[in-house]
Design a protein around this motif. Structure first.
Motif, PDB file in Angstrom:
ATOM      1  N   VAL A  28     -18.449 -30.058  -9.012  1.00 26.65           N
ATOM      2  CA  VAL A  28     -20.031 -30.882  -9.304  1.00 26.65           C
ATOM      3  C   VAL A  28     -20.836 -32.265  -8.601  1.00 26.65           C
ATOM      4  O   VAL A  28     -21.829 -32.829  -8.218  1.00 26.65           O
ATOM      5  N   ARG A  29     -19.301 -32.966  -8.531  1.00 29.54           N
ATOM      6  CA  ARG A  29     -18.940 -34.069  -7.689  1.00 29.54           C
ATOM      7  C   ARG A  29     -19.903 -33.977  -6.042  1.00 29.54           C
ATOM      8  O   ARG A  29     -20.720 -35.038  -6.061  1.00 29.54           O
ATOM      9  N   GLU A  32     -23.718 -33.012  -6.384  1.00 34.91           N
ATOM     10  CA  GLU A  32     -24.589 -34.705  -6.738  1.00 34.91           C
ATOM     11  C   GLU A  32     -24.369 -35.827  -5.951  1.00 34.91           C
ATOM     12  O   GLU A  32     -25.455 -36.015  -5.528  1.00 34.91           O
ATOM     13  N   ASN A  33     -23.413 -35.403  -5.250  1.00 33.86           N
ATOM     14  CA  ASN A  33     -22.841 -36.070  -3.828  1.00 33.86           C
ATOM     15  C   ASN A  33     -24.430 -36.081  -2.405  1.00 33.86           C
ATOM     16  O   ASN A  33     -24.417 -36.606  -2.546  1.00 33.86           O
ATOM     17  N   ALA A  35     -27.092 -34.162  -3.143  1.00 30.57           N
ATOM     18  CA  ALA A  35     -28.088 -33.925  -3.217  1.00 30.57           C
ATOM     19  C   ALA A  35     -28.480 -35.699  -3.052  1.00 30.57           C
ATOM     20  O   ALA A  35     -29.809 -36.253  -3.494  1.00 30.57           O
ATOM     21  N   LEU A  36     -28.135 -36.899  -3.821  1.00 35.00           N
ATOM     22  CA  LEU A  36     -27.523 -38.306  -3.285  1.00 35.00           C
ATOM     23  C   LEU A  36     -28.435 -38.409  -2.044  1.00 35.00           C
ATOM     24  O   LEU A  36     -29.304 -39.412  -1.508  1.00 35.00           O
ATOM     25  N   LEU A  49     -34.771 -39.585  -9.609  1.00 34.09           N
ATOM     26  CA  LEU A  49     -33.898 -39.132  -9.780  1.00 34.09           C
ATOM     27  C   LEU A  49     -34.033 -38.950 -10.961  1.00 34.09           C
ATOM     28  O   LEU A  49     -33.703 -37.698 -11.535  1.00 34.09           O
TER      29      LEU A  49
END
Length: 52
Positions: A28-29, A32-33, A35-36, A49
């Motif tokens: 998940v991390r 998310e990274n 996507a950011l 976001l």
């Protein structure tokens, strides 16, 4: 397995449970990274976001 060892019990130990949980959190991390990084890290992008 149940045919070879019909009376065997399934055992969940703390090490393997922690291993799988840490793998899930890491997955998940990383997502998310990624996507950011794709949208950028400016304050304006972070606001987008949150608002979705």
């Amino acid at each position: 397995m149940s045919q070879a060892l019909p009376k065997a019990d399934i055992v969940h130990d703390r090490f393997h449970i922690s291993l799988h949980l840490n793998d899930a959190v890491d997955s998940v991390r990383r997502a998310e990274n990624k996507a950011l990084n794709k949208i950028g890290s400016s304050a304006e992008s972070v606001g987008k976001l949150r608002l979705g």
